[in-house]
Design a protein around this motif. Structure first.
Motif, PDB file in Angstrom:
ATOM      1  N   LEU A   1     -44.550 -33.682  42.835  1.00 18.01           N
ATOM      2  CA  LEU A   1     -44.228 -35.523  42.990  1.00 18.01           C
ATOM      3  C   LEU A   1     -45.453 -36.529  43.141  1.00 18.01           C
ATOM      4  O   LEU A   1     -45.487 -38.008  42.684  1.00 18.01           O
ATOM      5  CB  LEU A   1     -42.869 -36.018  43.211  1.00 18.01           C
ATOM      6  N   PHE A   2     -46.558 -35.576  43.839  1.00 19.92           N
ATOM      7  CA  PHE A   2     -47.690 -36.879  44.932  1.00 19.92           C
ATOM      8  C   PHE A   2     -48.106 -37.380  43.338  1.00 19.92           C
ATOM      9  O   PHE A   2     -48.179 -38.804  43.490  1.00 19.92           O
ATOM     10  CB  PHE A   2     -48.378 -36.200  45.377  1.00 19.92           C
ATOM     11  N   ALA A   3     -48.794 -36.342  42.929  1.00 18.43           N
ATOM     12  CA  ALA A   3     -50.103 -36.767  41.612  1.00 18.43           C
ATOM     13  C   ALA A   3     -49.418 -37.869  40.954  1.00 18.43           C
ATOM     14  O   ALA A   3     -50.167 -39.390  40.544  1.00 18.43           O
ATOM     15  CB  ALA A   3     -50.309 -35.831  41.036  1.00 18.43           C
ATOM     16  N   PRO A   4     -48.342 -37.683  40.518  1.00 13.33           N
ATOM     17  CA  PRO A   4     -47.948 -38.675  39.528  1.00 13.33           C
ATOM     18  C   PRO A   4     -47.779 -40.138  40.173  1.00 13.33           C
ATOM     19  O   PRO A   4     -47.850 -41.296  39.352  1.00 13.33           O
ATOM     20  CB  PRO A   4     -46.973 -38.075  38.959  1.00 13.33           C
ATOM     21  N   LEU A   5     -47.345 -39.754  41.003  1.00  8.57           N
ATOM     22  CA  LEU A   5     -46.960 -41.364  42.469  1.00  8.57           C
ATOM     23  C   LEU A   5     -48.325 -41.781  42.395  1.00  8.57           C
ATOM     24  O   LEU A   5     -48.136 -42.863  42.036  1.00  8.57           O
ATOM     25  CB  LEU A   5     -46.680 -41.180  44.232  1.00  8.57           C
ATOM     26  N   LEU A   6     -49.259 -41.241  43.096  1.00  3.14           N
ATOM     27  CA  LEU A   6     -50.824 -42.115  43.081  1.00  3.14           C
ATOM     28  C   LEU A   6     -51.386 -42.948  41.341  1.00  3.14           C
ATOM     29  O   LEU A   6     -51.362 -43.485  41.428  1.00  3.14           O
ATOM     30  CB  LEU A   6     -51.688 -40.957  42.845  1.00  3.14           C
ATOM     31  N   ALA A   7     -51.031 -41.793  40.337  1.00  6.39           N
ATOM     32  CA  ALA A   7     -50.765 -42.850  38.813  1.00  6.39           C
ATOM     33  C   ALA A   7     -50.156 -43.897  38.304  1.00  6.39           C
ATOM     34  O   ALA A   7     -50.834 -44.672  38.264  1.00  6.39           O
ATOM     35  CB  ALA A   7     -51.018 -41.423  38.001  1.00  6.39           C
TER      36      ALA A   7
END
Length: 440
Positions: A323-329
């Protein structure tokens, strides 16, 4: 059994070497897949006839194959971070080495096909499997095996984002929620070694290339606090959407999990045909934003709406991915949108705030969903190489986490961990699937 601090650090270093090279190879494969997906979409636009079917078929095939990997190894589903946390608490068994190929291959298939998932989930879980096995080989006690898998999970996160301090903080702040010298030493040894090895494959530079940012005047701090308060609401909504999407997909009767993943992959493939920036982990889109690329307000709103929906939908496919990388976007897009609306309501020199607000938004949104504010701030600073925004980032992230707390939105990984079966090796999603198949 051996439990000396020197021996524990030695085991952590050796395991760190393995996850460094494995995680670096995993990221390298994903980079190839991302470039190939963009080229495929561009090629499909020039095909005669229904070229849009090509990315749909490819994404559906990738999701299907990833789901078949999960059928073989159910523990490979989803992020895996909740499992790492459950193991540390003694509520689940440490993972075995068979998880390693399942997460690697399944993650490349799922994330590479365009599903809106993060690379950090597989690297954290692969690191945990390597750490647990290394601890067993090293003759460590059961508590130290659980500790070692957690420390190596942090090393996996560090490799995923080239952020060694952020990875170490993740272990302390999120995975263990405690500070013990043995755990800290093991984590630091593993993280430093892992990132050093991964850089031999990937190079040594921040994940995002950002022009130097001048420190902002303190008069802007209240604006960042307001931004953080609203971000907390968005984070609470996103967390609930992830859980609701899991429940909604699991509740669909008489459709096997593999078929559900295929359908979700096809939907994502159609999104990719419309705009490749709308799918995938989101690194290219985030780089465009923090690199100073102009993004019109309607386009930012469109990307934000699509990715807020596509992230939870992709996670509900129950294939390897985090889930982390999509949260950054999403955080970066929300920062751009906030500044755009601010300029409409209060015309000023707010355009200069676009990149700073996007960077701050990455940390604030991450903090609101995961509820690990220090990890969020340090992770974003390491990924961008920007320290001038530390004060507004801290203010906004604190406000976002406070708001999420006041809204009684639990940390996302606490919620996912509570959904795991008692043995800790499958989520309730699979229990529902078994009931839908008549308990087979």
């Amino acid at each position: 059994m051996k439990s000396g601090t020197v021996w524990i650090c030695t085991v952590a270093v050796l395991a760190g070497i393995v996850i460094g090279f494995v995680g670096g190879a995993f990221r390298w494969c994903l980079q190839l897949a991302d470039r190939g997906r963009v080229e495929l979409v561009d090629w499909s636009h020039h095909l005669p006839g229904p070229g849009w079917l090509v990315p749909i078929a490819v994404a559906a095939a990738g999701a299907t194959l990833a789901a078949l990997v999960v059928r073989w190894m159910p523990l490979a589903a989803g992020s895996g971070i909740q499992h790492v946390e459950a193991v540390y608490r003694g509520a689940a068994r440490p993972p075995g080495l068979l998880l390693l190929p399942a997460k690697f291959v399944g993650g490349v298939l799922a994330i590479g096909s365009g599903l809106v998932l993060g690379r950090e989930g597989p690297t954290v879980h692969m690191g945990a499997a390597i750490g647990a096995q290394a601890a067993r080989y090293g003759g460590l006690s059961d508590p130290d095996v659980r500790m070692m898998q957690t420390a190596l999970g942090g090393a996996g996160l560090a490799v995923a984002f080239n952020a060694p301090i952020g990875g170490a903080l993740f272990t302390i702040e999120e995975a263990t929620k405690s500070v013990r010298l043995k755990t800290v030493l093991a984590t630091l040894c593993a993280t430093a070694t892992a990132v050093a090895c991964a850089r031999l494959i990937l190079g040594d530079r921040p994940d995002f290339l950002v022009d130097p940012v001048a420190p902002l005047s303190t008069v802007w701090i209240p604006v960042f606090v307001v931004f953080g308060l609203i971000t907390g609401c968005l984070g609470a909504f996103y967390s609930r959407l992830v859980l609701s999407m899991l429940d909604a997909v699991a509740a669909v009767p008489r459709i096997p999990a593999v078929a559900k993943a295929s359908i979700i992959g096809a939907i994502v493939g159609l999104m990719a045909f419309v705009d490749p920036h709308a799918v995938g982990g989101g690194d290219a889109l985030t780089q465009l934003i923090v690199g100073g690329g102009a993004l019109a307000l309607p386009l930012a709103l469109g990307y934000l709406a699509v990715r807020v929906f596509a992230g939870p939908l992709s996670y509900a496919a129950a294939v390897p991915g985090g889930l982390f990388a999509p949260l950054l976007a999403v955080g970066a897009l929300w920062g751009v949108l906030f500044v755009g609306v601010l300029n409409l309501l209060w015309p000023n020199d707010g355009h200069s705030l676009a990149v700073p607000m996007a960077i701050v938004g990455m940390a604030a949104f991450f903090g609101a969903v995961v509820r690990a504010p220090l990890t969020a701030v340090v992770l974003v600073i390491e990924m961008t190489g920007i320290t001038a925004l530390a004060v507004p980032m801290l203010a906004a992230t604190a406000a976002a986490v406070l708001t999420a707390e006041l809204l009684k939105s639990p940390p996302i990984y606490d919620s996912l961990r509570e959904r795991m079966q008692p043995d800790g090796n499958r989520d309730t999603l699979y229990s529902d699937e078994r009931r839908n198949r008549g308990g087979q």
